[in-house]
Design an enzyme around this catalytic site. Structure first.
Site, PDB file in Angstrom:
ATOM      1  N   HIS A  83       3.284   9.444   1.811  1.00 43.12           N
ATOM      2  CA  HIS A  83       2.233   8.409   1.839  1.00 43.12           C
ATOM      3  C   HIS A  83       1.415   8.513   3.131  1.00 43.12           C
ATOM      4  CE1 HIS A  83       3.852   6.855  -1.783  1.00 43.12           C
ATOM      5  NE2 HIS A  83       4.923   6.291  -1.260  1.00 43.12           N
ATOM      6  N   ASP A 121      -2.184  10.866  -6.826  1.00 45.11           N
ATOM      7  CA  ASP A 121      -0.773  10.924  -7.209  1.00 45.11           C
ATOM      8  C   ASP A 121      -0.081  12.141  -6.592  1.00 45.11           C
ATOM      9  OD1 ASP A 121       1.522  10.068  -8.421  1.00 45.11           O
ATOM     10  OD2 ASP A 121       1.001  10.787 -10.429  1.00 45.11           O
ATOM     11  N   LEU A 159     -21.846   5.000   1.122  1.00 42.98           N
ATOM     12  CA  LEU A 159     -20.816   5.018   0.081  1.00 42.98           C
ATOM     13  C   LEU A 159     -20.119   3.658  -0.085  1.00 42.98           C
ATOM     14  CD1 LEU A 159     -18.921   6.978  -1.704  1.00 42.98           C
ATOM     15  CD2 LEU A 159     -17.407   6.916   0.278  1.00 42.98           C
TER      16      LEU A 159
HETATM   17  C1  IPE Z   1      -0.493   5.698 -10.454  1.00 42.24           C
HETATM   18  O1  IPE Z   1       0.495   6.536  -9.949  1.00 42.24           O
HETATM   19  C2  IPE Z   1      -0.816   4.640  -9.445  1.00 42.24           C
HETATM   20  C3  IPE Z   1      -1.440   5.113  -8.222  1.00 42.24           C
HETATM   21  C4  IPE Z   1      -1.842   6.323  -7.983  1.00 42.24           C
HETATM   22  C5  IPE Z   1      -1.646   4.109  -7.207  1.00 42.24           C
HETATM   23  P1  IPE Z   1       2.036   6.348 -10.358  1.00 42.24           P
HETATM   24  O2  IPE Z   1       2.774   7.443  -9.712  1.00 42.24           O
HETATM   25  O3  IPE Z   1       2.450   4.963 -10.059  1.00 42.24           O
HETATM   26  O4  IPE Z   1       1.940   6.531 -11.933  1.00 42.24           O
HETATM   27  P2  IPE Z   1       3.075   6.841 -13.017  1.00 42.24           P
HETATM   28  O5  IPE Z   1       4.117   5.791 -12.852  1.00 42.24           O
HETATM   29  O6  IPE Z   1       3.606   8.204 -12.718  1.00 42.24           O
HETATM   30  O7  IPE Z   1       2.362   6.782 -14.315  1.00 42.24           O
HETATM   31  C1  IPE Z   2       0.960   8.205  -5.314  1.00 40.60           C
HETATM   32  O1  IPE Z   2       2.037   9.050  -5.065  1.00 40.60           O
HETATM   33  C2  IPE Z   2       0.934   7.007  -4.402  1.00 40.60           C
HETATM   34  C3  IPE Z   2       1.269   5.726  -5.039  1.00 40.60           C
HETATM   35  C4  IPE Z   2       1.476   5.554  -6.321  1.00 40.60           C
HETATM   36  C5  IPE Z   2       1.392   4.567  -4.179  1.00 40.60           C
HETATM   37  P1  IPE Z   2       3.485   8.744  -5.651  1.00 40.60           P
HETATM   38  O2  IPE Z   2       4.199   7.874  -4.696  1.00 40.60           O
HETATM   39  O3  IPE Z   2       3.376   8.227  -7.020  1.00 40.60           O
HETATM   40  O4  IPE Z   2       4.131  10.183  -5.637  1.00 40.60           O
HETATM   41  P2  IPE Z   2       4.988  10.855  -6.803  1.00 40.60           P
HETATM   42  O5  IPE Z   2       4.182  10.754  -8.050  1.00 40.60           O
HETATM   43  O6  IPE Z   2       6.270  10.115  -6.885  1.00 40.60           O
HETATM   44  O7  IPE Z   2       5.143  12.277  -6.359  1.00 40.60           O
HETATM   45 MG    MG Z   3       3.304   9.098  -8.839  1.00 41.76          MG
END
Ligand code: IPE
Ligand code: IPE
Ligand code: MG
Length: 246
Positions: A38, A21, A132
């Site tokens: 990303h 995240d 792995l």
């Molecule tokens: C959780 O992250 C999903 C992934 C890491 C793929 P999100 O950024 O979507 O989660 P919330 O919405 O903050 O809980």
């Molecule tokens: C995690 O990073 C990747 C996915 C959920 C696809 P985020 O895109 O959720 O990044 P933040 O949490 O908005 O910073």
């Molecule tokens: Mg996120």
């Protein structure tokens, strides 16, 4: 001494799961678009996969795209899907070199066709690898996974294939997408969020949770080793007393 040197390789977690995240915030901090985050997150994935393989982790599961993530703006979803396709394509050689077996959990058929085809190809190509096991959770929702398992089991009961008394924890686990994967001993979440976001709810019943403020594109193998070291300092009691364990 670095973190890696301090790890006791005889007491490694077999399975590490990671909620990757913070890509969006990482990009925003740099004044860039979320998609830039990303793209940089992929570099962390590569490093973590290599680092995990290098110290002998058997299973690594990465939360890559949740069922809820479909609700993001369309251009972001499209960009993530395109990134997924190009990454699998580019990384397959590395996966083969590193003896990594690719696997997925989630509703893979929900992905754009090009994406699911690319994934199936990579899964087939790496099927014989013995290192792995890298599982990508894609279009994944733990509650949906559990519901699907319940539905399949209910159908078997209706057909007389299964008695309700035979539905043990092991039988239930065998009906989840993670059927052939042991439960994770360690769950890591980056970016300073303290929630599970619908990830592996059944499987993490006794996992050790590790939260770090680092945003995913900044998380590299040294950070993984630090998390493993932290895990190794914990006493896992499984309901027993400390005296019983020692
Ligand atoms: C959780 O992250 C999903 C992934 C890491 C793929 P999100 O950024 O979507 O989660 P919330 O919405 O903050 O809980
Ligand atoms: C995690 O990073 C990747 C996915 C959920 C696809 P985020 O895109 O959720 O990044 P933040 O949490 O908005 O910073
Ligand atoms: Mg996120």
């Amino acid at each position: 001494m670095g973190f890696r040197e301090q790890i006791d390789t005889t007491r490694l977690p077999q399975h590490i799961a990671i909620i990757m995240d913070g890509n969006g915030r990482w990009a925003k901090e740099k004044g860039k678009l979320r998609v830039f985050g990303h793209h940089n997150g992929v570099l962390s994935v590569r490093d973590i996969v290599e680092g995990a393989g290098e110290i002998g982790i058997k299973y690594l599961t990465l939360y890559t795209f949740s069922s809820e993530n479909w609700n993001r703006p369309k251009y972001e979803v499209t960009a993530i899907m395109e990134l997924l396709i190009s990454t699998i394509n580019k990384e397959i050689k590395k996966l083969m070199e590193n003896n990594v077996r690719l696997n997925t959990i989630g509703e893979i058929d929900m992905l754009p066709q090009k994406c699911s085809t690319e994934l199936k190809n990579a899964i087939n190509k790496t099927a014989g690898n013995t290192g792995l096991v890298l599982t990508l959770a894609l279009s994944y929702s733990s509650r949906r996974e559990i519901l699907q398992a319940v539905q399949t089991i209910a159908k078997k009961a209706e057909n007389g294939e299964l008695n309700s008394a035979d539905i043990t924890e092991a039988v239930f686990s065998d009906h989840l997408h993670t059927a052939n994967i042991p439960d994770p001993e360690l769950l890591i979440r980056t970016s300073g969020e303290y929630r599970i976001s619908n990830f592996l709810l059944w499987q993490i019943a006794y996992a050790e949770l590790y939260f770090t403020d680092k945003l995913w594109p900044d998380f590299r193998r040294e950070d993984l080793f630090e998390a493993i070291l932290d895990y190794q300092k914990r006493e896992r009691r499984f309901g027993m007393t400390s005296e019983q364990i020692n």
